[in-house]
Scaffold this motif. Structure first.
Motif, PDB file in Angstrom:
ATOM      1  N   SER A  18       0.843  -1.196   0.000  1.00 39.60           N
ATOM      2  CA  SER A  18       0.000   0.000   0.000  1.00 39.60           C
ATOM      3  C   SER A  18       0.877   1.244   0.000  1.00 39.60           C
ATOM      4  O   SER A  18       2.093   1.171   0.160  1.00 39.60           O
ATOM      5  N   CYS A  19       0.230   2.412  -0.188  1.00 40.07           N
ATOM      6  CA  CYS A  19       0.994   3.657  -0.235  1.00 40.07           C
ATOM      7  C   CYS A  19       1.260   4.160   1.164  1.00 40.07           C
ATOM      8  O   CYS A  19       1.783   5.255   1.332  1.00 40.07           O
ATOM      9  N   GLY A  21      -0.983   5.163   3.207  1.00 43.54           N
ATOM     10  CA  GLY A  21      -2.098   6.002   3.647  1.00 43.54           C
ATOM     11  C   GLY A  21      -2.994   5.243   4.594  1.00 43.54           C
ATOM     12  O   GLY A  21      -3.321   5.705   5.694  1.00 43.54           O
ATOM     13  N   CYS A  22      -3.388   4.027   4.192  1.00 44.29           N
ATOM     14  CA  CYS A  22      -4.302   3.255   5.024  1.00 44.29           C
ATOM     15  C   CYS A  22      -3.618   2.747   6.289  1.00 44.29           C
ATOM     16  O   CYS A  22      -4.259   2.597   7.321  1.00 44.29           O
ATOM     17  N   GLY A  84      -9.129  -0.335   2.566  1.00 46.29           N
ATOM     18  CA  GLY A  84      -8.780   0.641   1.531  1.00 46.29           C
ATOM     19  C   GLY A  84      -9.169   0.160   0.146  1.00 46.29           C
ATOM     20  O   GLY A  84      -9.307  -1.044  -0.100  1.00 46.29           O
ATOM     21  N   ALA A  85      -9.321   1.114  -0.744  1.00 41.87           N
ATOM     22  CA  ALA A  85      -9.767   0.794  -2.102  1.00 41.87           C
ATOM     23  C   ALA A  85      -8.818  -0.172  -2.780  1.00 41.87           C
ATOM     24  O   ALA A  85      -9.232  -1.099  -3.465  1.00 41.87           O
ATOM     25  N   CYS A  86      -7.515  -0.016  -2.561  1.00 48.62           N
ATOM     26  CA  CYS A  86      -6.622  -0.873  -3.331  1.00 48.62           C
ATOM     27  C   CYS A  86      -6.579  -2.297  -2.782  1.00 48.62           C
ATOM     28  O   CYS A  86      -6.334  -3.225  -3.544  1.00 48.62           O
ATOM     29  N   VAL A  92      -6.274   2.604  -7.189  1.00 51.43           N
ATOM     30  CA  VAL A  92      -5.535   3.374  -8.191  1.00 51.43           C
ATOM     31  C   VAL A  92      -4.486   2.534  -8.907  1.00 51.43           C
ATOM     32  O   VAL A  92      -3.992   2.927  -9.963  1.00 51.43           O
ATOM     33  N   PHE A  93      -4.126   1.400  -8.335  1.00 51.04           N
ATOM     34  CA  PHE A  93      -3.091   0.568  -8.965  1.00 51.04           C
ATOM     35  C   PHE A  93      -3.678  -0.496  -9.884  1.00 51.04           C
ATOM     36  O   PHE A  93      -2.958  -1.282 -10.477  1.00 51.04           O
ATOM     37  N   GLY A 115     -12.527   3.231   0.409  1.00 56.56           N
ATOM     38  CA  GLY A 115     -12.009   4.548   0.741  1.00 56.56           C
ATOM     39  C   GLY A 115     -10.537   4.638   0.441  1.00 56.56           C
ATOM     40  O   GLY A 115      -9.799   3.670   0.592  1.00 56.56           O
ATOM     41  N   CYS A 116     -10.124   5.791  -0.029  1.00 59.38           N
ATOM     42  CA  CYS A 116      -8.710   5.982  -0.352  1.00 59.38           C
ATOM     43  C   CYS A 116      -8.272   7.307   0.221  1.00 59.38           C
ATOM     44  O   CYS A 116      -8.480   8.321  -0.384  1.00 59.38           O
ATOM     45  N   SER A 117      -7.797   7.355   1.462  1.00 60.56           N
ATOM     46  CA  SER A 117      -7.658   6.219   2.365  1.00 60.56           C
ATOM     47  C   SER A 117      -8.923   5.989   3.193  1.00 60.56           C
ATOM     48  O   SER A 117      -9.729   6.902   3.315  1.00 60.56           O
TER      49      SER A 117
HETATM   50  S1  SF4 Z   1      -6.477   2.750  -0.661  1.00 59.59           S
HETATM   51 FE1  SF4 Z   1      -5.476   4.660  -1.237  1.00 59.59          FE
HETATM   52  S2  SF4 Z   1      -4.626   5.440   0.701  1.00 59.59           S
HETATM   53 FE2  SF4 Z   1      -5.122   3.283   1.009  1.00 59.59          FE
HETATM   54  S3  SF4 Z   1      -3.209   2.242   0.594  1.00 59.59           S
HETATM   55 FE3  SF4 Z   1      -4.408   2.237  -1.308  1.00 59.59          FE
HETATM   56  S4  SF4 Z   1      -3.682   4.042  -2.419  1.00 59.59           S
HETATM   57 FE4  SF4 Z   1      -3.013   4.264  -0.306  1.00 59.59          FE
END
Ligand code: SF4
Lengths: 181, 282
Positions: A18-19, A21-22, A84-86, A92-93, A115-117
């Motif tokens: 993940s980025c 964020g979550c 999280g959405a991912c 987004v990925f 949700g992102c995040s």
């Molecule tokens: S859902 Fe959005 S904020 Fe959460 S890990 Fe994925 S990219 Fe990052």
């Protein structure tokens, strides 16, 4: 039925690419402001003592073996939450060459938190919802949907680590792993 | 203690310890202005662990955890049955060693590291307990709790520096910050506990509660059997430990020994000097 797991669920949190964020939001839940310890929740770093697996991130190709291994090492009853959405769909990925588009392509997911995040309130809501699911589960063994290894029984004990298959079996002819040892 | 009190007390020891652990978690949460878990959370944890599927690394590993709990319980029983304090301490050390052997018996790096740290920690707190008992002996002429508990002036007044030395060793014994090196959840994920799950993790949880009982019964000796004083000691130490646990970060084990051992030795020496001056003056 597992009545007591509901009052004392222990978390295992894993970041599968993940980025962050979550992850930060999950840590915010544990910190004094949201205080999920009031539900008896403890953040353990140890799969064999955990009840709930919180996964963030879209499962990168590097992370999938780890995810499955952590999953099979958790004792039943257990639930998995995609945060999280991912983690739910790839977010987004989605569709990128290095990701697997969500946790449920490898292990069964019980609760999806979008949700992102994802907001801390959402995460708490999701965790509380998963407790209801945890209450309905029993000690029956659960398996990953992909990367599943054979069930071998040695002196009355199931070899848990053997339950996680290797990526080599999944990707015959994959070139970018062949050079590693 | 008479047998009629000692027996139920020994049976109830884990329950008392569990309550102490629960209260500890609540107080720490309140200090951070959180609500915190319910008071009975440790018991809920135990029940939860009992109903999980069991993983065992190998049978000796599991057996050693069980032996650890039983020997710990025996050492508390000996304390309640007015046995020799040195024997109690050695039984307690035996319990620790069983856990250390369990930690070394699996091929987990964290488990091995936890076992090493457990040994280092016992190197720090055991001398303090032994020195404390020897000081009690020089003052009261007996190694038995009954002799100390029935004397007129409680050890807290005659051996205050020894009491402080014990206070320094307590966070090491109870695995609390800043000396929680042998558990270190963020670092080595519980140390020797890491390979235990289900029932056997529950066994270790009960051992943790028994450790609370062991430590607080040792502190009870310092009240000389006066209930008001004992209560004051318990509450004071309890709140102090929780506050220190909240307010400090973990030190490395080298630092732990460098901080605690000289301090403890100085305190003990001061106490001996004061005592001998008193004797000479009399
Ligand atoms: S859902 Fe959005 S904020 Fe959460 S890990 Fe994925 S990219 Fe990052």
């Amino acid at each position: 039925m597992s009545r007591h797991s509901v009052r004392s669920p222990w978390l295992l949190h894993f970041n599968a690419g993940s980025c962050n964020g979550c992850d930060v939001e999950i840590l915010a839940c544990l910190a004094p402001k949201y205080d999920i310890e009031r539900f008896g929740i403890v953040n353990t770093g140890n799969p064999i003592q955990a009840d709930i697996l919180l996964i963030t991130g879209p499962i990168t190709k590097r992370a999938r073996e780890r995810v499955v291994e952590l999953y099979v090492q958790m004792p039943e009853p257990k639930v998995v939450i995609a945060v999280g959405a991912c983690a739910c769909t790839g977010g987004v990925f989605r569709g990128m060459y290095n990701v697997e588009n969500g946790v449920d392509s490898f292990i069964p997911v019980d609760v999806y938190i979008p949700g992102c995040s994802a907001h801390p309130e959402q995460i708490i809501d999701g965790v509380v919802k998963s407790l209801g699911i945890l209450a309905g589960k029993n000690k029956e063994m659960e398996f990953p949907t992909q990367l599943r290894g054979p069930v071998t029984i040695d002196r009355g004990q199931v070899d848990r680590r053997g339950l996680a298959g290797s990526v080599a079996s999944l990707e015959k002819g994959c070139t970018n792993r062949g050079t590693e040892n | 203690m008479s047998y009629w009190i000692a027996f139920p007390a020994i049976i109830a020891a884990p329950v008392l310890g569990g309550l102490l652990h629960g209260a500890d978690r609540v107080i720490r949460a309140r200090m951070q202005s959180r609500k915190g878990p319910p008071l009975l959370q440790p018991f809920l944890d135990l029940l939860k662990l009992l109903e999980k599927r069991q993983f065992i690394v190998h049978s000796y590993h599991a057996l050693l955890a069980l032996a650890h709990m039983i020997v710990l319980w025996v050492s508390i029983g000996m304390l309640f049955f007015n046995s020799d304090l040195l024997m109690v301490i050695y039984f307690h050390l035996l319990a620790t060693l069983l856990l250390v052997v369990a930690g070394y018996s699996v091929r987990s790096v964290f488990s091995n590291m936890g076992a090493t740290r457990e040994l280092v920690a016992s190197l720090t707190y055991e001398p303090v307990f032994v020195l404390c008992v020897i000081a009690l002996f020089t003052q009261y002429g007996t190694f038995q709790p009954a002799g100390i508990l029935t004397s007129a002036n409680p050890p807290l007044y005659t051996l205050p520096f020894i009491f402080f030395a014990l206070l320094i060793a307590l966070p090491v014994k109870l695995k609390k910050s800043p000396f929680d090196i042998s558990e270190a959840h963020q670092e080595i994920i519980g140390g020797v506990e890491i390979e235990f799950s289900g029932f056997y993790k529950g066994v270790l949880l009960v051992s943790k509660w028994l450790d609370y009982v062991y430590v607080y019964s040792f502190l009870y000796l310092f009240s000389g059997g006066q209930l008001g004083l004992a209560l004051a000691i318990f509450v004071g130490v309890f709140v102090l430990l929780a506050a220190v646990d909240n307010a400090t970060a973990r030190v490395t084990y080298g630092e732990m020994n460098r901080i605690t051992l000289p301090l403890v030795i100085i305190l003990v020496v001061i106490n001996y000097v004061v005592l001998s001056i008193q004797r000479v003056a009399i």
